[in-house]
Design a protein around this motif. Structure first.
Motif, short mmCIF file in Angstrom:
data_model
loop_
_atom_site.label_atom_id
_atom_site.label_comp_id
_atom_site.label_asym_id
_atom_site.label_seq_id
_atom_site.Cartn_x
_atom_site.Cartn_y
_atom_site.Cartn_z
N LEU A 143 -2.16 5.08 1.72
CA LEU A 143 -2.56 6.36 1.14
C LEU A 143 -1.69 7.51 1.64
CD1 LEU A 143 -6.46 6.00 1.27
CD2 LEU A 143 -4.97 5.82 -0.73
N GLN A 144 -1.11 7.35 2.82
CA GLN A 144 -0.24 8.37 3.39
C GLN A 144 1.22 8.19 2.95
OE1 GLN A 144 -1.19 7.62 7.47
NE2 GLN A 144 -3.13 8.75 7.39
N ALA A 159 -7.71 8.94 -10.54
CA ALA A 159 -7.34 9.95 -9.54
C ALA A 159 -8.41 11.02 -9.37
CB ALA A 159 -6.02 10.60 -9.94
N ASN A 160 -9.30 11.20 -10.36
CA ASN A 160 -10.30 12.26 -10.30
C ASN A 160 -11.68 11.76 -9.87
OD1 ASN A 160 -8.54 14.32 -11.25
ND2 ASN A 160 -8.78 13.54 -13.34
N SER A 162 -14.75 10.28 -7.35
CA SER A 162 -15.24 10.63 -6.02
C SER A 162 -14.79 9.60 -4.98
CB SER A 162 -16.76 10.74 -6.03
OG SER A 162 -17.37 9.52 -6.39
N VAL A 163 -14.63 8.34 -5.39
CA VAL A 163 -14.15 7.32 -4.45
C VAL A 163 -12.73 7.64 -4.00
CG1 VAL A 163 -13.44 4.90 -4.25
CG2 VAL A 163 -15.65 5.45 -5.26
N THR A 164 -11.87 8.00 -4.95
CA THR A 164 -10.49 8.35 -4.62
C THR A 164 -10.44 9.56 -3.71
OG1 THR A 164 -9.80 7.53 -6.80
CG2 THR A 164 -8.23 8.89 -5.60
N LYS A 165 -11.20 10.59 -4.04
CA LYS A 165 -11.18 11.81 -3.23
C LYS A 165 -11.73 11.55 -1.83
CE LYS A 165 -11.44 15.06 -7.09
NZ LYS A 165 -12.17 16.19 -7.69
N PHE A 166 -12.76 10.71 -1.74
CA PHE A 166 -13.32 10.37 -0.43
C PHE A 166 -12.27 9.69 0.44
CE2 PHE A 166 -15.30 7.31 2.41
CZ PHE A 166 -16.30 8.05 3.04
N MET A 167 -11.57 8.72 -0.13
CA MET A 167 -10.58 7.97 0.66
C MET A 167 -9.38 8.84 1.03
SD MET A 167 -11.86 5.05 1.33
CE MET A 167 -10.38 4.36 2.07
N LEU A 168 -8.96 9.71 0.14
CA LEU A 168 -7.86 10.62 0.47
C LEU A 168 -8.26 11.54 1.62
CD1 LEU A 168 -6.57 11.62 -3.10
CD2 LEU A 168 -5.46 10.09 -1.45
N ASN A 169 -9.48 12.02 1.59
CA ASN A 169 -9.97 12.88 2.68
C ASN A 169 -10.01 12.12 4.00
OD1 ASN A 169 -11.35 15.45 3.56
ND2 ASN A 169 -12.96 13.97 4.05
N GLY A 175 -3.25 14.05 -2.01
CA GLY A 175 -2.97 13.41 -3.30
C GLY A 175 -2.53 11.98 -3.14
N LEU A 176 -2.59 11.23 -4.22
CA LEU A 176 -2.20 9.82 -4.19
C LEU A 176 -0.68 9.69 -4.09
CD1 LEU A 176 -4.53 8.36 -6.98
CD2 LEU A 176 -4.70 7.91 -4.52
N PRO A 177 -0.22 8.71 -3.33
CA PRO A 177 1.24 8.49 -3.23
C PRO A 177 1.78 7.88 -4.52
CG PRO A 177 0.05 6.77 -2.05
CD PRO A 177 -0.98 7.76 -2.49
N GLN A 178 3.10 7.85 -4.63
CA GLN A 178 3.75 7.37 -5.84
C GLN A 178 3.88 5.85 -5.90
OE1 GLN A 178 4.78 9.39 -8.46
NE2 GLN A 178 3.62 10.94 -7.32
N LYS A 179 3.69 5.17 -4.77
CA LYS A 179 3.89 3.72 -4.78
C LYS A 179 2.72 2.99 -4.12
CE LYS A 179 6.69 3.96 -0.55
NZ LYS A 179 7.99 3.58 0.09
#
Length: 307
Positions: A143-144, A159-160, A162-169, A175-179
């Motif tokens: 994620l980094q 990308a929008n 709540s699971v994605t936002k939770f994990m990014l936090n 934001g999500l990486p490109q690869k």
């Protein structure tokens, strides 16, 4: 003459029946909204869609004059619906921030926010994989934007969500990486992708795995849930699955509280549903769903001397 009289009476009865049905239909469509009657629309975070469907089905079977439409949205679309006043009741995996809530406080609306369960984000993989656990720091590396020797692909719903936002936090990024990270659309799509692509790790709300819809059963049977180490509590060498026990003890690291957010500003179906889902009967449904209830329902045991 008797024949024409009979025809006239039958026609009169039919006309009366049609009028009564029409009148009844009009009345049912305009039932005054109360805690247990009327019509309403709830917007629901689609990462927790199954449990809300279950509780709503029971609620409506008990209170037959209540008609609630469930609209499942990603977190961004859900927030937009609230801000545009197209919805007044939401079921979410977090509270609104003060900035998001300002829209309602400016109108003098005091929200009623009721927690009802603790959810867990499950990491799933194809059943053919030899892996049974995953190091959370390796997930964070992906994620980094870094490389990981253990994790090759992460799969989210979108990308929008709540699971994605939770994990990014949790990973400390915005934001999500490109690869090495893929979006599929919905939780159902994530499950199907993991089923068809060995080596990919999917992330979904645990309720989708414990109580999947019938059309997903064959897919869920061929995936497994990975154990995750709790690096936040210093348990780097101990791995835990998202069971109710591990959620309750805090051993599983990826958990979040679920809420009913009511911005109706009145005692309507939003409050009625919140009262039900947080009461013992609603909490028993939560208990059977794989999530952790906000309060554990009491279980009375009656001892009899004779059978």
């Amino acid at each position: 003459m008797k024949y024409f009289l009979r025809i006239f009476l039958i026609a009169l009865l039919v006309a009366g029946s049609i009028f009564a049905c029409k009148k009844g239909g009009e009345n049912s469509a305009h039932v005054e909204e109360t805690l247990t009657a009327g019509t309403a629309t709830f917007v629901v975070d689609n990462t927790i869609q199954p449990i809300v469907e279950d509780v709503l089905a029971v609620f409506e079977s008990i209170y037959i004059r209540a008609q609630i439409k469930q609209v499942n949205l990603n977190e961004n679309a859900l927030l937009q619906a609230l801000q545009q006043d197209t919805a007044k009741v939401a079921v979410m995996a977090r509270k609104l921030t003060p900035e998001e809530e300002k829209h309602f406080t400016d109108k003098g609306i005091t929200p009623k926010v009721i927690p009802f369960a603790t959810d867990a984000i499950a990491l799933i993989i194809n059943k053919s994989s030899l892996d049974t656990v995953v190091n959370l720091n390796e997930v964070f590396k992906i994620l980094q934007g870094s490389e990981s020797q253990k994790v090759k692909r992460l799969v989210f719903d979108n990308a929008n969500s709540s699971v994605t936002k939770f994990m990014l936090n949790e990973a400390g990024v915005s934001g999500l990486p490109q690869k090495n990270v893929y979006s599929q659309g919905t939780a159902q799509d994530v499950i199907k992708y993991v089923h068809d692509n060995p080596g990919a790790i999917g992330l979904v709300g645990v309720n989708w795995i414990v109580q999947p819809p019938s059309e997903l059963l064959t897919y869920v049977e061929n995936i497994k849930v990975l154990g995750v180490n709790n690096v936040k509590k210093g348990k780097a060498n101990a791995y835990f699955k998202p069971s109710q026990t591990n959620i309750a003890t805090g051993n599983y690291p990826l958990t979040r509280t679920l809420y009913v957010l009511n911005y109706q500003g009145k005692n309507g179906l939003g409050m009625g549903f919140a009262n039900y889902i947080s009461a013992p009967d609603g909490q028993r449904i939560i208990l059977k769903s794989g999530l952790l209830p906000e309060t554990i329902p009491e279980r009375s045991i009656q001892v009899r001397n004779k059978l």
